[in-house]
Design a protein around this motif. Structure first.
Motif, PDB file in Angstrom:
ATOM      1  N   GLY A  30     -12.296  16.333  14.261  1.00 31.95           N
ATOM      2  CA  GLY A  30     -13.377  16.143  15.217  1.00 31.95           C
ATOM      3  C   GLY A  30     -13.794  14.695  15.304  1.00 31.95           C
ATOM      4  O   GLY A  30     -13.153  13.814  14.741  1.00 31.95           O
ATOM      5  N   GLU A  31     -14.881  14.443  16.017  1.00 28.47           N
ATOM      6  CA  GLU A  31     -15.330  13.060  16.244  1.00 28.47           C
ATOM      7  C   GLU A  31     -15.546  12.329  14.925  1.00 28.47           C
ATOM      8  O   GLU A  31     -15.091  11.223  14.713  1.00 28.47           O
ATOM      9  CB  GLU A  31     -16.640  13.052  17.038  1.00 28.47           C
ATOM     10  CG  GLU A  31     -16.641  13.898  18.280  1.00 28.47           C
ATOM     11  CD  GLU A  31     -17.413  15.176  18.042  1.00 28.47           C
ATOM     12  OE1 GLU A  31     -18.576  15.091  17.637  1.00 28.47           O
ATOM     13  OE2 GLU A  31     -16.836  16.256  18.268  1.00 28.47           O
ATOM     14  N   VAL A  56     -19.272  25.138  11.552  1.00 26.39           N
ATOM     15  CA  VAL A  56     -19.447  25.481  12.961  1.00 26.39           C
ATOM     16  C   VAL A  56     -20.876  25.196  13.408  1.00 26.39           C
ATOM     17  O   VAL A  56     -21.827  25.769  12.868  1.00 26.39           O
ATOM     18  CB  VAL A  56     -19.131  26.971  13.209  1.00 26.39           C
ATOM     19  CG1 VAL A  56     -19.286  27.297  14.696  1.00 26.39           C
ATOM     20  CG2 VAL A  56     -17.735  27.322  12.718  1.00 26.39           C
ATOM     21  N   HIS A  57     -21.001  24.286  14.363  1.00 22.48           N
ATOM     22  CA  HIS A  57     -22.310  24.025  14.960  1.00 22.48           C
ATOM     23  C   HIS A  57     -22.483  24.977  16.135  1.00 22.48           C
ATOM     24  O   HIS A  57     -21.618  25.044  17.001  1.00 22.48           O
ATOM     25  CB  HIS A  57     -22.384  22.585  15.464  1.00 22.48           C
ATOM     26  CG  HIS A  57     -22.477  21.575  14.366  1.00 22.48           C
ATOM     27  ND1 HIS A  57     -23.608  20.850  14.131  1.00 22.48           N
ATOM     28  CD2 HIS A  57     -21.583  21.183  13.427  1.00 22.48           C
ATOM     29  CE1 HIS A  57     -23.407  20.038  13.095  1.00 22.48           C
ATOM     30  NE2 HIS A  57     -22.180  20.222  12.657  1.00 22.48           N
ATOM     31  N   ASP A  86     -24.737  26.231  19.383  1.00 22.76           N
ATOM     32  CA  ASP A  86     -25.818  25.959  20.338  1.00 22.76           C
ATOM     33  C   ASP A  86     -26.438  27.281  20.740  1.00 22.76           C
ATOM     34  O   ASP A  86     -25.738  28.208  21.139  1.00 22.76           O
ATOM     35  CB  ASP A  86     -25.262  25.249  21.569  1.00 22.76           C
ATOM     36  CG  ASP A  86     -24.651  23.906  21.210  1.00 22.76           C
ATOM     37  OD1 ASP A  86     -25.317  23.134  20.501  1.00 22.76           O
ATOM     38  OD2 ASP A  86     -23.498  23.659  21.614  1.00 22.76           O
ATOM     39  N   GLY A  91     -22.716  27.894  22.876  1.00 21.74           N
ATOM     40  CA  GLY A  91     -21.419  27.293  22.593  1.00 21.74           C
ATOM     41  C   GLY A  91     -21.295  26.901  21.132  1.00 21.74           C
ATOM     42  O   GLY A  91     -22.256  26.961  20.370  1.00 21.74           O
ATOM     43  N   THR A  92     -20.092  26.510  20.751  1.00 21.25           N
ATOM     44  CA  THR A  92     -19.879  26.090  19.369  1.00 21.25           C
ATOM     45  C   THR A  92     -19.003  24.842  19.318  1.00 21.25           C
ATOM     46  O   THR A  92     -18.202  24.589  20.203  1.00 21.25           O
ATOM     47  CB  THR A  92     -19.172  27.187  18.547  1.00 21.25           C
ATOM     48  OG1 THR A  92     -17.908  27.477  19.151  1.00 21.25           O
ATOM     49  CG2 THR A  92     -19.996  28.453  18.471  1.00 21.25           C
ATOM     50  N   ARG A  93     -19.187  24.073  18.255  1.00 23.70           N
ATOM     51  CA  ARG A  93     -18.303  22.954  17.969  1.00 23.70           C
ATOM     52  C   ARG A  93     -17.863  23.112  16.522  1.00 23.70           C
ATOM     53  O   ARG A  93     -18.688  23.282  15.628  1.00 23.70           O
ATOM     54  CB  ARG A  93     -19.031  21.625  18.140  1.00 23.70           C
ATOM     55  CG  ARG A  93     -18.836  20.995  19.531  1.00 23.70           C
ATOM     56  CD  ARG A  93     -19.940  19.991  19.808  1.00 23.70           C
ATOM     57  NE  ARG A  93     -21.237  20.662  19.677  1.00 23.70           N
ATOM     58  CZ  ARG A  93     -22.249  20.191  18.958  1.00 23.70           C
ATOM     59  NH1 ARG A  93     -22.126  19.052  18.318  1.00 23.70           N
ATOM     60  NH2 ARG A  93     -23.383  20.859  18.891  1.00 23.70           N
ATOM     61  N   SER A  94     -16.575  23.089  16.305  1.00 19.67           N
ATOM     62  CA  SER A  94     -16.051  23.349  14.966  1.00 19.67           C
ATOM     63  C   SER A  94     -15.466  22.102  14.326  1.00 19.67           C
ATOM     64  O   SER A  94     -14.784  21.325  14.982  1.00 19.67           O
ATOM     65  CB  SER A  94     -14.972  24.436  15.028  1.00 19.67           C
ATOM     66  OG  SER A  94     -15.528  25.647  15.494  1.00 19.67           O
ATOM     67  N   TYR A  95     -15.734  21.958  13.050  1.00 21.62           N
ATOM     68  CA  TYR A  95     -15.163  20.867  12.268  1.00 21.62           C
ATOM     69  C   TYR A  95     -14.390  21.478  11.106  1.00 21.62           C
ATOM     70  O   TYR A  95     -14.986  22.055  10.191  1.00 21.62           O
ATOM     71  CB  TYR A  95     -16.266  19.948  11.747  1.00 21.62           C
ATOM     72  CG  TYR A  95     -17.060  19.304  12.852  1.00 21.62           C
ATOM     73  CD1 TYR A  95     -16.693  18.063  13.365  1.00 21.62           C
ATOM     74  CD2 TYR A  95     -18.162  19.952  13.418  1.00 21.62           C
ATOM     75  CE1 TYR A  95     -17.395  17.477  14.392  1.00 21.62           C
ATOM     76  CE2 TYR A  95     -18.886  19.373  14.448  1.00 21.62           C
ATOM     77  CZ  TYR A  95     -18.494  18.135  14.937  1.00 21.62           C
ATOM     78  OH  TYR A  95     -19.198  17.571  15.961  1.00 21.62           O
ATOM     79  N   THR A 142     -14.354  25.730   7.522  1.00 24.66           N
ATOM     80  CA  THR A 142     -14.817  25.149   8.787  1.00 24.66           C
ATOM     81  C   THR A 142     -16.340  25.121   8.866  1.00 24.66           C
ATOM     82  O   THR A 142     -17.003  26.065   8.430  1.00 24.66           O
ATOM     83  CB  THR A 142     -14.288  25.973   9.982  1.00 24.66           C
ATOM     84  OG1 THR A 142     -12.886  26.199   9.840  1.00 24.66           O
ATOM     85  CG2 THR A 142     -14.578  25.266  11.303  1.00 24.66           C
ATOM     86  N   SER A 198     -27.258  20.727  18.099  1.00 20.24           N
ATOM     87  CA  SER A 198     -27.022  22.137  17.829  1.00 20.24           C
ATOM     88  C   SER A 198     -28.200  22.685  17.049  1.00 20.24           C
ATOM     89  O   SER A 198     -28.882  21.961  16.331  1.00 20.24           O
ATOM     90  CB  SER A 198     -25.739  22.305  17.029  1.00 20.24           C
ATOM     91  OG  SER A 198     -25.754  21.475  15.897  1.00 20.24           O
TER      92      SER A 198
END
Lengths: 166, 166
Positions: A114-115, B84-85, B87, B145-149, B82, B116
DNA sequence: CATGAAAAGTACACCTT
DNA sequence: AAGGTGTACTTTTCATG
């Protein structure tokens, strides 16, 4: 005891062969490791020595990494939990990661996709202590910027579960 | 044992009064809770009953939340970690958080500041299992929504430290 | 899995500060 | 009065058959 916290898991760790009883046993111990072999045996319908035998194997195989006391962050003077995403300029920051391990506020260090390239879980006394920590991180060579996410409430916090997914 | 995982720490938890010996004791137990009272006593220059007395107090006061076995995520079939952020559209998602607790892949659930509103720590078998989990999250009402790292390497992973900061 | 020896956990009375 | 020590007793651990 030793710092064998998955440090670079390049070598593909093959999942161990665990039967249903092993997994139930692991589940019990992951919740409360103070249970006696007699208690565990009663729950699993096994004799105490049989339980002992399994636990010994699970320990030896590294499936049980250790047994630890879980402390209350707030009560030991660290009520503020924060996740810090760190942007790095180069990938040669690995050396500097070791420095962060020495800080008692830092609980987890991961490199991530990721970023941001790195993710830290830190627990501090207050926002001032967090700011001090962020300053230190910024001062380290190779660390560009940070984005912090302060935990407002924690609803769940536990270790890996041995339960098979549905 | 009980699910008293800091669920909503609205009540300001006042830090306990701990002397230097308490903190050293907590540090030892946070690393290895299998040490005998004799061993601990030897290290702290205290008799076994004196150690026992302190541990009993620290447990009773909730400073030691519990004693657990730490499992190796990869070896129990969950090699993929992982963050997970999530929203959320509304703040009335608290009810749905309880549903996530039932999933064995989910290790941590926090509400956080920042873009998030929620942060999850999840450990899955593979990317497919992660995708399945994300689908389930998206299907829940109130989760946008989600953003995963995805964690590439874990360099440190431990619990709260009782060590006082410099 | 059952048995038993060794070790650890735990309660109590006393002593020290 | 608080907290530590030493002893005695109970429970658990853990190797052996």
């Amino acid at each position: 005891m030793s710092e064998e916290t998955n440090v670079v898991r390049r070598k593909p760790v093959s999942p161990a062969k665990l039967d249903a009883v092993d997994r139930r046993l692991l589940g019990l111990l992951a919740e409360d490791a103070t249970l006696s072999y007699a208690d565990l045996g009663h729950n699993l319908r096994l004799s105490p020595p049989a339980v002992h035998e399994r636990v010994k194997r699970l320990r030896h195989d590294g499936i049980i990494k250790g047994t630890v006391a879980v402390l209350n962050g707030a009560k030991i003077g660290r009520p503020l939990l924060t996740f810090v995403h760190v942007d790095t300029t180069s990938w040669a920051v690995t050396r500097h990661l070791l420095a962060l391990k020495e800080l008692p506020e830092v609980e987890e260090i991961h490199t991530v996709t990721g970023e941001s390239a790195m993710l830290l879980k830190v627990r501090t006394k207050d926002t001032q202590a967090l700011e001090d920590l962020l300053e230190r991180i910024h001062s380290i060579e190779g660390f560009k910027g940070t984005r912090s996410y302060i935990a407002l409430s924690t609803y769940l916090e536990r270790g890996p579960s041995p339960v098979l997914s549905a």
